[in-house]
Write a protein that holds these residues in place. Sequence first.
Motif, PDB file in Angstrom:
ATOM      1  N   SER A 217      -1.653   0.516  13.908  1.00 32.19           N
ATOM      2  CA  SER A 217      -0.289   0.965  12.533  1.00 32.19           C
ATOM      3  C   SER A 217       0.204   1.932  12.356  1.00 32.19           C
ATOM      4  O   SER A 217       1.521   1.052  12.030  1.00 32.19           O
ATOM      5  CB  SER A 217      -1.782   0.834  12.248  1.00 32.19           C
ATOM      6  OG  SER A 217      -2.899  -0.066  11.267  1.00 32.19           O
ATOM      7  N   LYS A 230       2.870   2.574   4.526  1.00 27.65           N
ATOM      8  CA  LYS A 230       2.259   1.076   4.943  1.00 27.65           C
ATOM      9  C   LYS A 230       0.885   1.237   6.070  1.00 27.65           C
ATOM     10  O   LYS A 230       0.262   0.451   6.545  1.00 27.65           O
ATOM     11  CB  LYS A 230       3.504   1.192   5.715  1.00 27.65           C
ATOM     12  CG  LYS A 230       4.972   0.489   4.565  1.00 27.65           C
ATOM     13  CD  LYS A 230       6.280   0.231   5.532  1.00 27.65           C
ATOM     14  CE  LYS A 230       6.863  -0.114   4.301  1.00 27.65           C
ATOM     15  NZ  LYS A 230       7.446   0.748   3.380  1.00 27.65           N
ATOM     16  N   THR A 234      -2.352  -1.625   6.866  1.00 30.65           N
ATOM     17  CA  THR A 234      -1.922  -2.077   8.588  1.00 30.65           C
ATOM     18  C   THR A 234      -3.995  -1.600   8.798  1.00 30.65           C
ATOM     19  O   THR A 234      -4.051  -2.222   8.851  1.00 30.65           O
ATOM     20  CB  THR A 234      -0.871  -1.490   8.735  1.00 30.65           C
ATOM     21  OG1 THR A 234       0.501  -1.984   8.427  1.00 30.65           O
ATOM     22  CG2 THR A 234      -0.830  -3.233  10.249  1.00 30.65           C
TER      23      THR A 234
END
Length: 280
Positions: A217, A230, A234
Motif C-alpha cells: 500500500s 490512503k 488500501t
Amino acid sequence: MDLKSEEEVLSETGASPFVSVFVRSLGVMMIVLAIAWALDLYRSIGFLPYSEQFLGTMLGISMVMVFLWIPFGRGQRQGPVPWYDWLASGVGGLACAYLVIRYPTLSDTYSTQPIDAVVVGAILIVLTAEGLRRTVGQVLFYVFLFFIAFGLFGQFVPRPLTGHAIGIGELSTYLTFDTNSLLGTPLRIVTSIVAAFLLMGSLLMHSGGTAFFTDISMAVMGRYRGGSAKIAVTASGLFGSISGSVVSNVVSTGVITIPLMRRGGYSAQSAGAIEAVAST
C-alpha cells in the motif's frame, strides 16, 4: 517500537501481580475455549454441551475479567481491587456457573419463570449493564436502560408506541435465556467467530503478513497527498479480503497505519476513525 516489560505495565496500571496474572490467564482460557469450540473438539472427546452452556461459560469468564481489571470509574485500575469489585466478579461468575450447570433444566422451564431463573437472570442483566458501562461508556448504557424501562412500562406509553405489559420475572428470563437475548447471536458470533479471527490476525501480524500488505500500500499510495490515510485504506482493503473480520482487520493493520497517520499529521480521532471505517 519499545516493548514494555511486565513490571512496567504493572507499575503503570497499578494492578497487583496476582490480579494481572489471573486476568491474563482467563483471557488465554477464553481463546483456547473459543478455538476448541470453533474446531468442534468437544464432540471429538464425546462431550456435547448446549451452545448456551458454552456461551454462559464465556460470559462468566468475561464478567470476572471486567470487574477485576476495569475500575468503577473506568480507565486504568490504580491500587488493589476493592471489595465490591471482588464481590461483583464472584457473583457474576457463580451466576454463570449456575446457569451453565442448570441450563438443560432451565431451558425447558424458564418460560414458567421459576425463581432461580428469575434471580440468575436479574443478576446477569444488572452485571452485564455495569460491565457495558465500564467498557463502552455512558451512551450505550443509557440506551440499554431506556429499552429496559420501555419493556417494563411500555403499556403506559401513548399510541402508536404502546407496548404490552410485561412483568420483571418474564423480562428477566427472556433477556437471559432466549436465543435472541443475552445468550444469543451476538455473543455466539463474538465467542466463536471473532475470537478465532483475532487469533488468526495476530498470527498473520507477527509472521509479517500485515507489514507485507502495508508495504504494498505504501508503494502504491505513499507518494500521493494524504498518502498515510490512503495507505490505511488500501492495506485494510487487502487484509480484509482474506480476513473477513472488521475487528481483526483493525487490530492487525491498525497497529501500523494509525501511528503512520499520526506521524503524517492526522489527529488521534481522525486516524482511528479512518482505520475503523476502512476496515469495515
